[in-house]
Scaffold this motif. Structure first.
Motif, PDB file in Angstrom:
ATOM      1  N   THR A 389       0.831  -1.193   0.000  1.00  0.00           N
ATOM      2  CA  THR A 389       0.000   0.000   0.000  1.00  0.00           C
ATOM      3  C   THR A 389       0.874   1.254   0.000  1.00  0.00           C
ATOM      4  OG1 THR A 389      -0.097   0.158   2.410  1.00  0.00           O
ATOM      5  CG2 THR A 389      -1.738  -1.252   1.320  1.00  0.00           C
ATOM      6  N   GLU A 390       0.259   2.386  -0.294  1.00  0.00           N
ATOM      7  CA  GLU A 390       1.015   3.644  -0.305  1.00  0.00           C
ATOM      8  C   GLU A 390       1.590   3.938   1.069  1.00  0.00           C
ATOM      9  OE1 GLU A 390       0.329   8.436  -1.087  1.00  0.00           O
ATOM     10  OE2 GLU A 390      -1.064   6.978  -1.988  1.00  0.00           O
ATOM     11  N   GLU A 391       0.813   3.692   2.115  1.00  0.00           N
ATOM     12  CA  GLU A 391       1.316   3.950   3.469  1.00  0.00           C
ATOM     13  C   GLU A 391       2.517   3.056   3.786  1.00  0.00           C
ATOM     14  OE1 GLU A 391      -0.208   4.064   8.124  1.00  0.00           O
ATOM     15  OE2 GLU A 391      -1.222   2.766   6.674  1.00  0.00           O
ATOM     16  N   GLU A 392       2.417   1.779   3.428  1.00  0.00           N
ATOM     17  CA  GLU A 392       3.520   0.854   3.690  1.00  0.00           C
ATOM     18  C   GLU A 392       4.782   1.264   2.929  1.00  0.00           C
ATOM     19  OE1 GLU A 392       1.018  -3.294   4.474  1.00  0.00           O
ATOM     20  OE2 GLU A 392       1.516  -2.669   2.430  1.00  0.00           O
ATOM     21  N   GLU A 393       4.597   1.727   1.694  1.00  0.00           N
ATOM     22  CA  GLU A 393       5.752   2.139   0.907  1.00  0.00           C
ATOM     23  C   GLU A 393       6.407   3.381   1.482  1.00  0.00           C
ATOM     24  OE1 GLU A 393       6.952   3.274  -3.716  1.00  0.00           O
ATOM     25  OE2 GLU A 393       5.058   2.249  -3.302  1.00  0.00           O
ATOM     26  N   ARG A 394       5.592   4.320   1.950  1.00  0.00           N
ATOM     27  CA  ARG A 394       6.173   5.549   2.499  1.00  0.00           C
ATOM     28  C   ARG A 394       6.878   5.281   3.834  1.00  0.00           C
ATOM     29  NH1 ARG A 394       5.277   9.667  -0.600  1.00  0.00           N
ATOM     30  NH2 ARG A 394       3.381   9.859  -1.881  1.00  0.00           N
ATOM     31  N   ILE A 395       6.325   4.414   4.642  1.00  0.00           N
ATOM     32  CA  ILE A 395       6.971   4.077   5.911  1.00  0.00           C
ATOM     33  C   ILE A 395       8.233   3.259   5.663  1.00  0.00           C
ATOM     34  CG2 ILE A 395       6.721   2.655   7.995  1.00  0.00           C
ATOM     35  CD1 ILE A 395       3.804   3.523   8.097  1.00  0.00           C
ATOM     36  N   GLY A 396       8.166   2.406   4.664  1.00  0.00           N
ATOM     37  CA  GLY A 396       9.280   1.526   4.351  1.00  0.00           C
ATOM     38  C   GLY A 396       8.924   0.082   4.631  1.00  0.00           C
ATOM     39  N   LEU A 397       9.424  -0.803   3.793  1.00  0.00           N
ATOM     40  CA  LEU A 397       9.071  -2.217   3.918  1.00  0.00           C
ATOM     41  C   LEU A 397       9.730  -2.879   5.124  1.00  0.00           C
ATOM     42  CD1 LEU A 397       8.141  -1.530   1.018  1.00  0.00           C
ATOM     43  CD2 LEU A 397       8.890  -3.816   0.342  1.00  0.00           C
ATOM     44  N   ASP A 398      10.794  -2.278   5.631  1.00  0.00           N
ATOM     45  CA  ASP A 398      11.445  -2.880   6.794  1.00  0.00           C
ATOM     46  C   ASP A 398      10.482  -2.962   7.968  1.00  0.00           C
ATOM     47  OD1 ASP A 398      13.644  -2.963   5.215  1.00  0.00           O
ATOM     48  OD2 ASP A 398      14.875  -1.612   6.419  1.00  0.00           O
ATOM     49  N   ILE A 399       9.805  -1.858   8.238  1.00  0.00           N
ATOM     50  CA  ILE A 399       8.863  -1.833   9.358  1.00  0.00           C
ATOM     51  C   ILE A 399       7.546  -2.495   8.975  1.00  0.00           C
ATOM     52  CG2 ILE A 399       7.391  -0.306  10.723  1.00  0.00           C
ATOM     53  CD1 ILE A 399       9.736   1.580  11.003  1.00  0.00           C
ATOM     54  N   SER A 400       7.001  -2.153   7.807  1.00  0.00           N
ATOM     55  CA  SER A 400       5.664  -2.629   7.446  1.00  0.00           C
ATOM     56  C   SER A 400       5.616  -4.127   7.173  1.00  0.00           C
ATOM     57  CB  SER A 400       5.148  -1.858   6.232  1.00  0.00           C
ATOM     58  OG  SER A 400       5.959  -2.099   5.093  1.00  0.00           O
ATOM     59  N   ALA A 401       6.695  -4.688   6.616  1.00  0.00           N
ATOM     60  CA  ALA A 401       6.680  -6.112   6.270  1.00  0.00           C
ATOM     61  C   ALA A 401       7.447  -6.990   7.247  1.00  0.00           C
ATOM     62  CB  ALA A 401       7.250  -6.309   4.865  1.00  0.00           C
ATOM     63  N   HIS A 402       8.457  -6.405   7.918  1.00  0.00           N
ATOM     64  CA  HIS A 402       9.334  -7.240   8.746  1.00  0.00           C
ATOM     65  C   HIS A 402       9.444  -6.778  10.192  1.00  0.00           C
ATOM     66  CE1 HIS A 402      10.461  -9.150   4.991  1.00  0.00           C
ATOM     67  NE2 HIS A 402      10.734  -7.959   4.490  1.00  0.00           N
ATOM     68  N   GLY A 403       8.897  -5.621  10.486  1.00  0.00           N
ATOM     69  CA  GLY A 403       8.886  -5.154  11.870  1.00  0.00           C
ATOM     70  C   GLY A 403      10.249  -4.843  12.437  1.00  0.00           C
ATOM     71  N   ALA A 404      11.197  -4.511  11.555  1.00  0.00           N
ATOM     72  CA  ALA A 404      12.550  -4.208  12.029  1.00  0.00           C
ATOM     73  C   ALA A 404      13.210  -3.223  11.089  1.00  0.00           C
ATOM     74  CB  ALA A 404      13.389  -5.481  12.122  1.00  0.00           C
ATOM     75  N   MET A 405      14.132  -2.435  11.627  1.00  0.00           N
ATOM     76  CA  MET A 405      14.901  -1.515  10.808  1.00  0.00           C
ATOM     77  C   MET A 405      16.368  -1.942  10.800  1.00  0.00           C
ATOM     78  SD  MET A 405      13.126   1.021   9.444  1.00  0.00           S
ATOM     79  CE  MET A 405      14.232   2.406   9.240  1.00  0.00           C
ATOM     80  N   ALA A 406      17.068  -1.589   9.729  1.00  0.00           N
ATOM     81  CA  ALA A 406      18.487  -1.924   9.638  1.00  0.00           C
ATOM     82  C   ALA A 406      19.275  -1.253  10.756  1.00  0.00           C
ATOM     83  CB  ALA A 406      19.036  -1.500   8.276  1.00  0.00           C
ATOM     84  N   VAL A 407      18.917  -0.007  11.056  1.00  0.00           N
ATOM     85  CA  VAL A 407      19.549   0.735  12.144  1.00  0.00           C
ATOM     86  C   VAL A 407      18.441   1.221  13.066  1.00  0.00           C
ATOM     87  CG1 VAL A 407      20.977   2.702  12.774  1.00  0.00           C
ATOM     88  CG2 VAL A 407      21.442   1.470  10.655  1.00  0.00           C
ATOM     89  N   ASN A 408      18.430   0.750  14.294  1.00  0.00           N
ATOM     90  CA  ASN A 408      17.379   1.129  15.236  1.00  0.00           C
ATOM     91  C   ASN A 408      17.810   2.331  16.071  1.00  0.00           C
ATOM     92  OD1 ASN A 408      15.260  -0.810  14.813  1.00  0.00           O
ATOM     93  ND2 ASN A 408      16.656  -2.376  15.593  1.00  0.00           N
ATOM     94  N   THR A 409      17.117   3.430  15.836  1.00  0.00           N
ATOM     95  CA  THR A 409      17.311   4.637  16.634  1.00  0.00           C
ATOM     96  C   THR A 409      16.011   4.920  17.374  1.00  0.00           C
ATOM     97  OG1 THR A 409      16.549   6.110  14.871  1.00  0.00           O
ATOM     98  CG2 THR A 409      18.898   5.528  14.888  1.00  0.00           C
ATOM     99  N   GLU A 410      16.030   5.903  18.209  1.00  0.00           N
ATOM    100  CA  GLU A 410      14.817   6.236  18.956  1.00  0.00           C
ATOM    101  C   GLU A 410      13.685   6.620  18.014  1.00  0.00           C
ATOM    102  OE1 GLU A 410      13.347   9.387  22.412  1.00  0.00           O
ATOM    103  OE2 GLU A 410      15.482   9.033  22.074  1.00  0.00           O
ATOM    104  N   ASP A 411      14.011   7.338  16.945  1.00  0.00           N
ATOM    105  CA  ASP A 411      12.987   7.766  15.997  1.00  0.00           C
ATOM    106  C   ASP A 411      12.388   6.581  15.254  1.00  0.00           C
ATOM    107  OD1 ASP A 411      13.378  10.372  16.712  1.00  0.00           O
ATOM    108  OD2 ASP A 411      14.738  10.825  15.057  1.00  0.00           O
ATOM    109  N   THR A 412      13.233   5.665  14.786  1.00  0.00           N
ATOM    110  CA  THR A 412      12.717   4.531  14.018  1.00  0.00           C
ATOM    111  C   THR A 412      11.930   3.586  14.910  1.00  0.00           C
ATOM    112  OG1 THR A 412      14.792   3.292  14.310  1.00  0.00           O
ATOM    113  CG2 THR A 412      14.588   4.651  12.345  1.00  0.00           C
ATOM    114  N   LEU A 413      12.347   3.408  16.146  1.00  0.00           N
ATOM    115  CA  LEU A 413      11.602   2.563  17.072  1.00  0.00           C
ATOM    116  C   LEU A 413      10.221   3.144  17.349  1.00  0.00           C
ATOM    117  CD1 LEU A 413      14.438   1.608  19.589  1.00  0.00           C
ATOM    118  CD2 LEU A 413      13.298   0.078  17.977  1.00  0.00           C
ATOM    119  N   THR A 414      10.149   4.460  17.493  1.00  0.00           N
ATOM    120  CA  THR A 414       8.862   5.134  17.716  1.00  0.00           C
ATOM    121  C   THR A 414       7.967   4.976  16.488  1.00  0.00           C
ATOM    122  OG1 THR A 414       9.903   6.752  19.174  1.00  0.00           O
ATOM    123  CG2 THR A 414       7.753   7.331  18.239  1.00  0.00           C
ATOM    124  N   LEU A 415       8.549   5.156  15.287  1.00  0.00           N
ATOM    125  CA  LEU A 415       7.790   5.017  14.048  1.00  0.00           C
ATOM    126  C   LEU A 415       7.239   3.602  13.918  1.00  0.00           C
ATOM    127  CD1 LEU A 415       6.925   6.207  11.296  1.00  0.00           C
ATOM    128  CD2 LEU A 415       9.118   5.423  10.381  1.00  0.00           C
TER     129      LEU A 415
END
Length: 423
Positions: A389-415
């Motif tokens: 979806t557009e929302e998933e693409e804008r947020i990024g597939l790391d969070i929307s599809a896998h629930g994790a970011m390559a680099v976890n910072t306070e901002d990405t964890l909150t997002l």
């Protein structure tokens, strides 16, 4: 007699070690694909790319073991398809190698993993993960093995005399045109061609992409030299040398071109230029001279640059340049065999027969990859959505599809936490 048996056993053992080691080098190229593609896409999609590469390895190996190997290397039926060896069982006696069929499988499994990894970069940042898994299954089970049988498994193109030593056509052109079809069906990333303009989406990590390219370059020596399937083959040194020369020529020509065209050496172009040279020499590495290899690598580098430009003209979004690098360079390298193959090529007095066979085989393989991918993705779209979806693409597939970011910072964890609450 005893000494001959001992020599044969020793020779078979050395060949087995050679093939398994070069297969491992090719599998290490998946680390190259992962780093290259993670560096070329935006950081919010890095984990997604790496997970696609794990799909390539895990599902690709299992599907090729269960069905794909038999379709590609089983007993030939009508010069079109293999019919034995499903699950590596049944009659494979026609594979008259001194080493085991398991050894041969390991090497070929490494190849099939590389094919699907070509497509993963072209669909980056917007393809639904479940849809990608289904497509990877189809590619490694059916699409690649059938066309591979035509050239390498005793099929009709091989019988006609088509030469593709390590896969410029069988692997790279077929994978590149499959990537083109996938990119067209999915459409461009959001805002890539907003208001008719090409909005450059900059790579997230060029050093990471560079390391990925170096890993691919390293693995390519296994890709090409390993295709001798013999540690005692006297061509190994020549194959390694022309592989190095073609890659260097591809990188050098793109570096010089971007310096004079744009006033700077463009890192992504040089990376892909080197890879284009590697793709181009893969078909003819055992057949062409060193000078021809340099020319092939240079032409592939320029061809890649031209194709990258045309992709933007046509508004086809290919985030890592899969089609320019693999599709276009695969075409150039396959046709170059018809011109430069020593003793058989046009420029060596061999006439036009080989060039004609190379052209026919290339056309069939490219059309096969493109059409089969188009059909497969349209069929998969009836089961699951191809695109996020557009929302998933804008947020990024790391969070929307896998629930994790390559680099976890306070901002990405909150997002990530906020997104999970909404879904």
């Amino acid at each position: 007699m005893v000494e001959m048996k001992q020599f044969t056993a020793l020779s078979t053992g050395v060949d087995t070690i050679w093939i398994v080691l070069t297969a491992a080098m090719i599998i290490l190229m998946e680390g190259g694909f992962a780093l290259l593609e993670a560096g070329f896409v935006r950081r919010k999609n890095s984990v997604s790319i790496i997970m696609k590469v794990f799909v390539d390895i895990a599902f690709g190996t299992l599907c090729f073991y269960a069905i794909g190997f038999a379709l590609m290397y089983g007993k030939d039926w009508s010069s079109f398809i293999g019919t034995s060896g499903f699950g590596m069982k049944g009659d494979l006696s026609h594979l008259a190698f001194p080493f085991s069929k398991e050894t041969f499988f390991m090497f070929q499994a490494a190849f099939v993993i590389a094919v699907i990894s070509i497509v993963s970069g072209a669909v980056a940042e917007r393809m639904q993960f479940r849809a990608y898994v289904l497509y990877a299954v189809v590619m490694t089970t059916v699409i690649y093995p059938i066309s591979g049988h035509w050239v390498w498994g005793g099929g009709w193109l091989g019988k006609m005399g088509m030469l593709d030593f390590a896969g410029s056509a069988v692997i790279h052109a077929m994978g590149g045109f499959s990537a083109l079809a996938a990119a067209q069906i999915l459409g461009p990333r959001l805002d890539k061609y907003r208001e008719g303009e090409n909005n450059v989406i900059t790579p997230s990590n060029i050093p990471l992409a560079s390391v990925g390219a170096f890993l691919l370059w390293f693995g390519w020596f296994g890709f090409n030299a390993g295709s001798t399937l013999s540690a005692s083959d006297v061509r190994i040194g020549h194959i390694a040398m022309v592989t190095m020369l073609a890659a260097s020529a591809g990188g050098a020509i793109t570096l010089l071109y971007t310096m004079f065209r744009y006033g700077r050496a463009d890192a992504p172009s040089v990376i892909n230029g080197s890879l284009a040279g590697l793709v181009g020499i893969t078909a003819g590495c055992a057949f062409v001279s060193a000078d021809a290899a340099i020319l092939i690598g240079a032409v592939c580098g320029l061809g890649m640059m031209a194709a990258t430009y045309m992709m933007d003209v046509w508004k086809i979004d290919d985030p890592v340049g899969a089609f320019p690098v693999h599709g276009v360079s695969g075409v150039i390298g396959t046709l170059a065999v018809g011109l430069f193959a020593r003793g058989k090529g046009v420029l060596y007095g061999g006439g036009w027969q080989l060039f004609g066979v190379q052209t026919l085989g290339l056309l069939v393989i490219c059309v096969w990859g493109y059409v089969c991918t188009w059909i497969a993705l349209k069929a998969i779209a009836r089961i699951v959505s191809l695109r996020v979806t557009e929302e998933e693409e804008r947020i990024g597939l790391d969070i929307s599809a896998h629930g994790a970011m390559a680099v976890n910072t306070e901002d990405t964890l909150t997002l990530g936490s906020e997104y999970k609450k909404r879904v």
